[in-house]
Design a protein around this motif. Structure first.
Motif, PDB file in Angstrom:
ATOM      1  N   ASN A  58       0.844  -1.198   0.000  1.00  0.00           N
ATOM      2  CA  ASN A  58       0.000   0.000   0.000  1.00  0.00           C
ATOM      3  C   ASN A  58       0.874   1.240   0.000  1.00  0.00           C
ATOM      4  OD1 ASN A  58      -2.484  -1.548   0.477  1.00  0.00           O
ATOM      5  ND2 ASN A  58      -1.589  -1.934   2.491  1.00  0.00           N
ATOM      6  N   LEU A  59       0.363   2.309  -0.598  1.00  0.00           N
ATOM      7  CA  LEU A  59       1.153   3.543  -0.589  1.00  0.00           C
ATOM      8  C   LEU A  59       1.261   4.132   0.814  1.00  0.00           C
ATOM      9  CD1 LEU A  59       1.325   3.449  -3.676  1.00  0.00           C
ATOM     10  CD2 LEU A  59       0.968   5.893  -3.681  1.00  0.00           C
ATOM     11  N   THR A  60       0.442   3.624   1.732  1.00  0.00           N
ATOM     12  CA  THR A  60       0.522   4.106   3.118  1.00  0.00           C
ATOM     13  C   THR A  60       1.417   3.210   3.989  1.00  0.00           C
ATOM     14  OG1 THR A  60      -1.555   2.939   3.428  1.00  0.00           O
ATOM     15  CG2 THR A  60      -1.697   5.323   3.203  1.00  0.00           C
ATOM     16  N   ASP A  61       1.985   2.139   3.435  1.00  0.00           N
ATOM     17  CA  ASP A  61       2.856   1.257   4.226  1.00  0.00           C
ATOM     18  C   ASP A  61       4.178   1.971   4.555  1.00  0.00           C
ATOM     19  OD1 ASP A  61       1.100  -0.855   4.203  1.00  0.00           O
ATOM     20  OD2 ASP A  61       2.054  -1.888   2.510  1.00  0.00           O
ATOM     21  N   ASP A  62       4.677   1.739   5.795  1.00  0.00           N
ATOM     22  CA  ASP A  62       5.975   2.339   6.123  1.00  0.00           C
ATOM     23  C   ASP A  62       7.104   1.436   5.596  1.00  0.00           C
ATOM     24  OD1 ASP A  62       6.304   0.260   7.930  1.00  0.00           O
ATOM     25  OD2 ASP A  62       5.587   1.431   9.627  1.00  0.00           O
ATOM     26  N   ALA A  63       8.335   1.951   5.715  1.00  0.00           N
ATOM     27  CA  ALA A  63       9.488   1.250   5.121  1.00  0.00           C
ATOM     28  C   ALA A  63       9.616  -0.178   5.642  1.00  0.00           C
ATOM     29  CB  ALA A  63      10.758   2.052   5.399  1.00  0.00           C
ATOM     30  N   ASP A  64       9.428  -0.367   6.957  1.00  0.00           N
ATOM     31  CA  ASP A  64       9.579  -1.721   7.533  1.00  0.00           C
ATOM     32  C   ASP A  64       8.540  -2.678   6.950  1.00  0.00           C
ATOM     33  OD1 ASP A  64      11.648  -0.964   9.016  1.00  0.00           O
ATOM     34  OD2 ASP A  64      10.554  -0.824  10.932  1.00  0.00           O
ATOM     35  N   THR A  65       7.316  -2.176   6.825  1.00  0.00           N
ATOM     36  CA  THR A  65       6.235  -3.031   6.303  1.00  0.00           C
ATOM     37  C   THR A  65       6.516  -3.409   4.848  1.00  0.00           C
ATOM     38  OG1 THR A  65       4.758  -1.796   7.741  1.00  0.00           O
ATOM     39  CG2 THR A  65       3.711  -3.194   6.087  1.00  0.00           C
TER      40      THR A  65
END
Ligand code: AQP
Length: 342
Positions: free
Chosen positions: A214-221
């Motif tokens: 998702n474009l809202t996922d953070d780098a770790d995810t």
């Protein structure tokens, strides 16, 4: 009818029906930004009327629409250069769709694979809007006399139907009024597949969040999802034909190529022979590098929703300067009495 007699104009849209994902980004949004650089008049739309063909919670729909607008801008669309609109604020989309409902044939709609997939075995219970979806999509495009439509591979059949509608309208009324729009389906990212199953397209409605980035996922995810992406045990090939029968490997290579602006052959020349244990961290770094600035900018823009609403209001004003005369002319052709000035 000449397909080149109309001034080039680009239209495309995305549904505000949930999180934007990597497929939407590579198949559509990133390519909208490429088109913007070509200096062709372009209209990009948050297609909320399409979204409600399946149930949407009203509060979520508002949030998703603003988030989508933030995503458009964060990815590089400039509201001064491109016209950014929310579909329901430009009434000509729905008005022209009604005319097209009367041009399109039931049999055409019944053949649409998206209708068959989404309505499934429960077609009697699906909304009439879901069935008529492609006529509204044709209206979205043709109410601007758009000539080029950048989309992902999954929209090819709907685009063909839009062409059929334009052709039938022109033929039935003996006019040369609507252009026959060209689908523009190019590059390695036109069909991004699920990270869990290389035979299924990456999609907002997949129940598994691990299937998409998702474009809202953070780098770790993002890194974790790529690490866990399904693969096979073999090393990567050095040539594209080595990806046949290896859908998951092909998908990850396609994603790498599309993110890095390279061809599949160029990527394989660099990574051929590597194991996935080596390639996946490279892909994760690249994805984080390209996506994180967009995610950060989206969050920043979402803090000022008034500004987003103003951009959409202004976009609708600019859009209606194009769509209102085209709708009026359509009504004239069809034989509807115009209102008089009083
Ligand atoms: N997996 C994909 N690969 C490449 N392009 C894709 N697009 C969607 N999925 C992929 C392209 O994104 C644009 C907007 O799509 P949409 O949101 O309007 O509709 P969709 O195709 O129905 O998107 P989803 O994620 O698959 O939603 P659901 O799950 O609700 O059906 C289009 O240009 C599309 O081609």
């Amino acid at each position: 009818m000449s397909e080149t007699s109309f001034t080039p104009r680009v239209f495309s849209g995305i549904q505000p029906s949930g999180n934007l994902h990597l497929g939407n980004y590579l198949g559509a949004l990133k390519r909208f930004v490429d088109w913007q650089a070509k200096d062709v008049e372009s209209i990009y739309c948050m297609v909320d009327l399409h979204a409600i063909t399946v149930w949407q919670d009203p509060k979520d729909l508002q949030k998703s629409t603003r988030e989508l607008c933030a995503g458009f801008i964060a990815a590089g669309l400039d509201p001064e250069k491109s016209i950014l609109i929310n579909q329901s604020q430009v009434p000509e989309h729905a008005q022209l769709a009604w005319v097209f409902n009367c041009v399109a044939r039931m049999g055409w709609m019944q053949r649409m694979t998206q209708w068959k997939d989404k309505a499934g075995k429960n077609a009697q219970n699906a909304s009439l809007g879901l069935f008529a979806y492609p006529a509204l999509m044709a209206a979205d495009i043709l109410t601007y006399h758009a000539t080029h439509v950048p989309v992902g591979e999954d929209q090819k059949q709907h685009l063909e139907l839009a062409r059929d509608i334009a052709t039938k309208f022109n033929h039935d009324y003996d006019v040369d009024f609507f252009p026959i729009p060209e689908p523009v389906i190019e590059g390695a990212g036109t069909r991004v597949m699920s990270l869990r199953d290389g035979s299924k397209k990456m999609s907002k409605s997949d129940v598994s969040d691990a299937s998409r980035i998702n474009l809202t996922d953070d780098a770790d995810t993002i890194a974790k999802k790529i690490r866990k992406a399904k693969t096979d045990p073999d090393a990567l090939p050095s040539e594209a034909k080595g990806l046949e029968e290896r859908p998951e490997a092909r998908n990850l290579i396609n994603i790498y190529a599309a993110l890095n602006g390279q061809s599949v052959d160029q990527v394989l020349a660099d990574v051929g022979g590597k194991q996935f244990s080596e390639f996946k961290p490279m892909l994760a770094d690249l994805a984080v590098d390209k996506m994180s600035p967009i995610t950060t900018e989206m969050s920043r823009l979402m803090e000022n929703q008034d500004e987003i609403d103003k951009i959409l209001t202004r976009g609708a004003e600019r859009a209606r300067a194009i769509t209102a005369p085209i709708l009026r002319k359509t009504y004239d052709i069809v034989g509807m009495v115009p209102p008089v000035e009083r």
